[in-house]
Design a protein around this motif. Structure first.
Motif, mmCIF file in Angstrom:
data_model
loop_
_atom_site.group_PDB
_atom_site.id
_atom_site.type_symbol
_atom_site.label_atom_id
_atom_site.label_comp_id
_atom_site.label_asym_id
_atom_site.label_seq_id
_atom_site.Cartn_x
_atom_site.Cartn_y
_atom_site.Cartn_z
ATOM 1 N N UNK A 31 76.490 35.847 25.878
ATOM 2 C CA UNK A 31 75.584 36.385 24.855
ATOM 3 C C UNK A 31 74.129 36.141 25.242
ATOM 4 N N UNK A 32 73.843 34.937 25.718
ATOM 5 C CA UNK A 32 72.481 34.631 26.132
ATOM 6 C C UNK A 32 72.033 35.537 27.280
ATOM 7 N N UNK A 33 73.006 35.996 28.068
ATOM 8 C CA UNK A 33 72.697 36.919 29.166
ATOM 9 C C UNK A 33 72.652 38.373 28.688
ATOM 10 N N UNK A 34 73.067 38.593 27.430
ATOM 11 C CA UNK A 34 73.026 39.943 26.882
ATOM 12 C C UNK A 34 74.329 40.693 26.983
ATOM 13 N N UNK B 23 71.264 41.516 17.497
ATOM 14 C CA UNK B 23 70.459 40.301 17.448
ATOM 15 C C UNK B 23 71.360 39.077 17.625
ATOM 16 N N UNK B 24 70.782 38.004 18.178
ATOM 17 C CA UNK B 24 71.518 36.763 18.408
ATOM 18 C C UNK B 24 70.785 35.629 17.709
ATOM 19 N N UNK B 25 71.482 34.950 16.808
ATOM 20 C CA UNK B 25 70.916 33.827 16.062
ATOM 21 C C UNK B 25 71.681 32.555 16.439
ATOM 22 N N UNK B 26 70.966 31.570 16.909
ATOM 23 C CA UNK B 26 71.539 30.244 17.168
ATOM 24 C C UNK B 26 71.216 29.369 15.969
ATOM 25 N N UNK C 298 67.673 30.233 14.976
ATOM 26 C CA UNK C 298 66.736 30.523 16.070
ATOM 27 C C UNK C 298 67.085 31.881 16.659
ATOM 28 N N UNK C 299 66.145 32.825 16.606
ATOM 29 C CA UNK C 299 66.348 34.144 17.204
ATOM 30 C C UNK C 299 66.215 34.007 18.719
ATOM 31 N N UNK C 300 67.343 34.098 19.412
ATOM 32 C CA UNK C 300 67.380 33.846 20.856
ATOM 33 C C UNK C 300 66.515 34.830 21.615
ATOM 34 N N UNK C 301 66.484 36.090 21.171
ATOM 35 C CA UNK C 301 65.732 37.107 21.911
ATOM 36 C C UNK C 301 64.233 37.068 21.628
ATOM 37 N N UNK C 302 63.859 36.738 20.386
ATOM 38 C CA UNK C 302 62.456 36.806 19.996
ATOM 39 C C UNK C 302 61.750 35.456 19.988
ATOM 40 N N UNK D 35 55.638 33.391 18.895
ATOM 41 C CA UNK D 35 57.052 33.232 19.222
ATOM 42 C C UNK D 35 57.313 33.430 20.712
ATOM 43 N N UNK D 36 58.162 32.582 21.246
ATOM 44 C CA UNK D 36 58.483 32.657 22.673
ATOM 45 C C UNK D 36 59.922 32.193 22.874
ATOM 46 N N UNK D 37 60.783 33.065 23.399
ATOM 47 C CA UNK D 37 62.169 32.652 23.644
ATOM 48 C C UNK D 37 62.222 31.530 24.686
ATOM 49 N N UNK D 38 63.267 30.730 24.623
ATOM 50 C CA UNK D 38 63.452 29.695 25.622
ATOM 51 C C UNK D 38 63.840 30.338 26.953
#
Length: 307
Positions: free
Chosen positions: A90-93, A105-108, A151-155, A269-272
């Motif tokens: 998921x983190x890779x899309x 959207x991906x929420x952690x 946490x919005x992983x993408x945004x 905002x800055x993704x990890x």
């Protein structure tokens, strides 16, 4: 004044050997040795004076330090890699082998529990020349709150709320808070990455989320794998930058500080920069398996000696 004794490589090796020795063999009721303990043993072995600072320096310069240890959890879930790979994909899309939709959207998400409002018994002393700020060790307890966050992983956005306690209902309120925002309510799919906490554990919680929001998909990390949950990185930043030391007059002040940091994070905002993939995990698990096999083969079987 006599010159300080020198310690050639053989002496240094002996000091390291003493530090690595099982303490039980010394006949003392200790599980660990201080540098003072080691210096005393080294003086007896070397038959010359040596101070604790010299012992510390010799050990600090050594490349491998087997007398030190850290606690850690060995991955034990039978399907650890399979469940972790879903999260890392998921983190890779990717989801189930296919590229996710641009509008997915991906929420952690997770809960940071029991954050205390610590009321210090005495006023903190300001720093001075060659003196750090001094925080009173004793404090009164002004209550505790729970901070739930997504946490919005993408945004790189964080959406959180403070609650009196954790549970299914507080977690549901966080989900509602996020899903009522247009970008998530209208998304094709919203993947919620969560651990196995009681607020969102098992298939029942997955069904509960699907029933409430048709586009929401709950994805669990493996057991004891919080390090795969990106919101934990945000929590660590919150802990270091806001909650250490934790000085608050009351719970209201503590909540304001937490929410202000959330607001500050969302201004830019800055993704990890997450680079750990399932291939890295596979290689790590392979190395761990080899080390465990070697460790087991080299550990003597004590059952024969116990009769």
């Amino acid at each position: 004044m006599a010159a300080s004794p020198s310690f050639p490589p053989l002496d240094r090796a002996l000091i390291v050997s003493i530090a690595c020795d099982v303490v039980a063999r010394t006949g003392t009721p200790l599980s660990r040795q201080s540098t003072t303990d080691l210096a005393k043993r080294a003086r007896d072995e070397l038959n010359k004076p040596i101070g604790r600072s010299t012992v510390w320096r010799i050990l600090d310069e050594d490349a491998i330090k087997p007398w030190q240890y850290e606690h850690w959890l060995f991955p034990r879930a039978a399907n650890f890699f399979e469940k972790a790979a879903v999260v890392l994909d998921l983190y890779e899309g990717y989801w189930q082998g296919e590229r996710i939709d641009p509008f997915d959207r991906i929420i952690s998400t997770d809960e940071k529990t029991s954050i205390q409002a610590r009321i210090r018994r005495h006023t903190t002393l300001a720093p001075g020349p060659r003196r750090a700020r001094r925080v009173e060790a004793e404090y009164g307890r002004g209550g505790a709150l729970q901070y739930l966050a997504g946490w919005d992983v993408q945004e790189g956005l964080v959406m959180g709320r403070c609650e009196a306690k954790t549970g299914i209902a507080p977690f549901g309120r966080l989900v509602q808070q996020v899903m009522e925002r247009p970008e998530y309510g209208s998304a094709c799919r919203v993947f919620w990455v969560a651990d196995n906490g009681s607020s969102h554990r098992g298939e029942v919680s997955e069904q509960r989320l699907r029933t409430a929001y048709a586009n929401a998909i709950l994805v669990h990390t493996p057991v004891h794998a919080s390090w795969l949950n990106q919101v934990e990185v945000y929590f660590s930043l919150l802990q270091r930058k806001v909650l250490t030391p934790n000085d608050s007059a009351n719970l209201q002040e503590l909540e304001v500080r937490i929410r202000l940091y959330e607001e500050l994070t969302n201004r830019q905002p800055k993704p990890f920069d997450w680079r750990f993939t399932k291939y890295d995990l596979f290689a790590l698990l392979q190395r761990l398996a080899i080390r465990e096999a070697v460790s087991r083969s080299s550990t003597p079987d004590t059952r024969t000696s116990l009769g």
